[in-house]
Write an enzyme that holds these catalytic residues in place. Sequence first.
Site, mmCIF file in Angstrom:
data_model
loop_
_atom_site.group_PDB
_atom_site.id
_atom_site.type_symbol
_atom_site.label_atom_id
_atom_site.label_comp_id
_atom_site.label_asym_id
_atom_site.label_seq_id
_atom_site.Cartn_x
_atom_site.Cartn_y
_atom_site.Cartn_z
ATOM 1 N N ASP A 21 39.972 55.330 45.590
ATOM 2 C CA ASP A 21 40.667 56.407 44.875
ATOM 3 C C ASP A 21 42.084 56.640 45.377
ATOM 4 O O ASP A 21 42.566 57.762 45.423
ATOM 5 C CB ASP A 21 39.845 57.709 44.940
ATOM 6 C CG ASP A 21 38.430 57.487 44.462
ATOM 7 O OD1 ASP A 21 38.282 57.013 43.331
ATOM 8 O OD2 ASP A 21 37.490 57.740 45.229
ATOM 9 N N GLU A 22 42.758 55.554 45.758
ATOM 10 C CA GLU A 22 44.136 55.663 46.244
ATOM 11 C C GLU A 22 45.135 55.698 45.098
ATOM 12 O O GLU A 22 46.325 55.916 45.330
ATOM 13 C CB GLU A 22 44.490 54.474 47.154
ATOM 14 C CG GLU A 22 43.755 54.434 48.472
ATOM 15 C CD GLU A 22 42.519 53.546 48.426
ATOM 16 O OE1 GLU A 22 42.148 53.099 47.323
ATOM 17 O OE2 GLU A 22 41.913 53.328 49.482
ATOM 18 N N GLY A 23 44.683 55.420 43.892
ATOM 19 C CA GLY A 23 45.599 55.359 42.754
ATOM 20 C C GLY A 23 46.002 53.933 42.428
ATOM 21 O O GLY A 23 47.138 53.682 42.027
ATOM 22 N N ASN A 54 31.306 51.120 38.995
ATOM 23 C CA ASN A 54 31.403 52.095 40.094
ATOM 24 C C ASN A 54 32.861 52.475 40.324
ATOM 25 O O ASN A 54 33.149 53.420 41.036
ATOM 26 C CB ASN A 54 30.786 51.543 41.397
ATOM 27 C CG ASN A 54 31.289 50.160 41.752
ATOM 28 O OD1 ASN A 54 31.927 49.489 40.966
ATOM 29 N ND2 ASN A 54 30.976 49.726 42.950
ATOM 30 N N HIS A 57 39.555 53.856 37.588
ATOM 31 C CA HIS A 57 41.001 53.686 37.734
ATOM 32 C C HIS A 57 41.716 54.436 36.605
ATOM 33 O O HIS A 57 41.417 54.212 35.437
ATOM 34 C CB HIS A 57 41.374 52.200 37.689
ATOM 35 C CG HIS A 57 40.834 51.431 38.863
ATOM 36 N ND1 HIS A 57 40.900 50.071 38.960
ATOM 37 C CD2 HIS A 57 40.220 51.853 39.995
ATOM 38 C CE1 HIS A 57 40.352 49.687 40.107
ATOM 39 N NE2 HIS A 57 39.920 50.761 40.742
ATOM 40 N N THR A 277 30.215 49.953 49.524
ATOM 41 C CA THR A 277 29.758 49.372 48.268
ATOM 42 C C THR A 277 29.178 47.992 48.579
ATOM 43 O O THR A 277 28.998 47.639 49.754
ATOM 44 C CB THR A 277 30.892 49.358 47.214
ATOM 45 O OG1 THR A 277 30.340 48.951 45.957
ATOM 46 C CG2 THR A 277 32.049 48.449 47.620
ATOM 47 N N THR A 350 35.328 60.254 36.512
ATOM 48 C CA THR A 350 34.494 60.457 35.322
ATOM 49 C C THR A 350 33.540 61.623 35.482
ATOM 50 O O THR A 350 33.281 62.364 34.547
ATOM 51 C CB THR A 350 33.621 59.194 35.060
ATOM 52 O OG1 THR A 350 34.375 58.064 35.392
ATOM 53 C CG2 THR A 350 33.184 59.134 33.629
ATOM 54 N N ASP A 383 53.699 63.762 47.137
ATOM 55 C CA ASP A 383 54.071 65.100 46.633
ATOM 56 C C ASP A 383 53.030 66.160 46.992
ATOM 57 O O ASP A 383 53.296 67.355 46.854
ATOM 58 C CB ASP A 383 54.251 65.048 45.108
ATOM 59 C CG ASP A 383 53.020 64.500 44.402
ATOM 60 O OD1 ASP A 383 52.425 63.536 44.917
ATOM 61 O OD2 ASP A 383 52.648 65.035 43.355
ATOM 62 N N GLY A 465 53.683 61.548 42.134
ATOM 63 C CA GLY A 465 53.249 62.148 40.879
ATOM 64 C C GLY A 465 52.569 61.075 40.057
ATOM 65 O O GLY A 465 52.680 59.891 40.368
#
Length: 474
Positions: A21-23, A54, A57, A277, A350, A383, A465
Amino acid sequence: MLRNKINRKNTCAIIGIALGDEGKGRIVDNKIESYLKDPKISRVAVIRFQGGNNAGHTVEKEDLKLALHQVPSFVMHKKAFGIMDRGMVIHPEDLVTEIKYIENSVGKITDRLFLSDDAVLCTDLERAEEFLNSILTDNSKGSTGRGIGPSYAHHYDKTGLRIYDLLDNNWKKILGTKYDNYEKIFGAFNLKLSEVMIPDFNNTIKTHKSQNKKLGTKPVFLQNLDTARKYIIKSKIVTNTFKLHKKIYNQKSTAIIFEGAQAVGLDSWLGTRPDVTSSSTGLNGITPGTGFYKAEDIQEKIGILKLPYTSSVGSRTMPTHIDNKKNNKMTDDQKWADRIRTDANEYGTTTGRPRDINFIDLSFISYNITISGIDKIIATHLDICKDSDKIKICTSYKNRGVTESYQPGLRYQRGLVPVYKDLKGWDGKLCHNANKKSALPKKALKFINFIEEKLETPIVAITCGPLRTNYIEL
Ligand code: IMP
């Protein structure tokens, strides 16, 4: 197929460094855009080589925001195409749901989406199996429930199926027998397979909340698969991706992005075992996951790092873990974590599940960078910081006075006390409005320098952002 020993030009891997989940999705999107600015590049291939539904993104463009799971993050660009490669776990019904959800917003994508006929097939049966595992053993350390672990397990025990089995003329017999076998196993534990509750992705995606459904009888199971199978065959997305790689490798006008899912800290061998995972999430996954490329072929090995904190799905009792509210009185650390969670919207892509917020652990991150061969960093979320913040950064651990560093596996973390260095925060809003390095707050730049020095790895860009414009090359 002897190939040039030097790396292939215009290739990069985008790998999560910490706990996911770092982007990564938006960085892939940014990278496509920057490749396409080069007049010599006419197309960009985005390859997913591991994981499945799983992953979550997010890509954003103007007022459009899409959460992607099995489909690579190419969908916002008409000149990009996506490959779901042989190392992925594919759930056919979920894939069809996802394609329809994407096409509803951006138009047709199946003409530039490819699925390997060798990809690992995941069905509702592996999801039921995950449920069975969770009640049989308390060693089951939590999962997304999407059947990823059992699907990969059956790759290793050689009983697993592939997408080509679903496309086989004999598919009903192959998958019907599989249902019968699972029914017998569940029966042995006095459980009725058709009644087992499994994740319902179709309704989860609609409601943004985890939804479950009964697996259903054998005819229901086969009917659901048949509908997805017909759609997949009609859309002509299934192909021999090995041949496709041979072709695009030699097409100099095609740039190639390897899009990692999850992160090195969740790698099944090298991560925070057992809370990991079930695939190789770093550059090490690219060779088995494509059957064609190796890390040395790749020009830029980019790790994505969330700063100034780390988040995780599910609680890992790592030394830098900040306990969630335990009693009515919250500590300053808990208040900080709560504030970050709200400001950074740290909730599942999700399912909306709140994520855990941890302090940055440089010992853990440094291990992950070294072991995975990442040679540059893009830092996200700069940010999400306030002027009043004191940022705690773990630089090493102490165990009864002895300095220790990270070793993969949570059992090596027990009893370790983090050694923190405090750095001053900065006004995140100033980052938000910045469009070049010199416009960033001085304290943010000092922080970036500190992290770079400690990790001995350059931070080449930052994001401040969610929009494409909130991306600054350093
Ligand atoms: P599984 O991949 O469903 O087996 O889940 C194993 C662990 O990895 C669980 O703790 C998940 O929450 C975590 N996990 C799986 N995929 C992701 C991801 O994309 N981001 C963050 N955590 C993930």
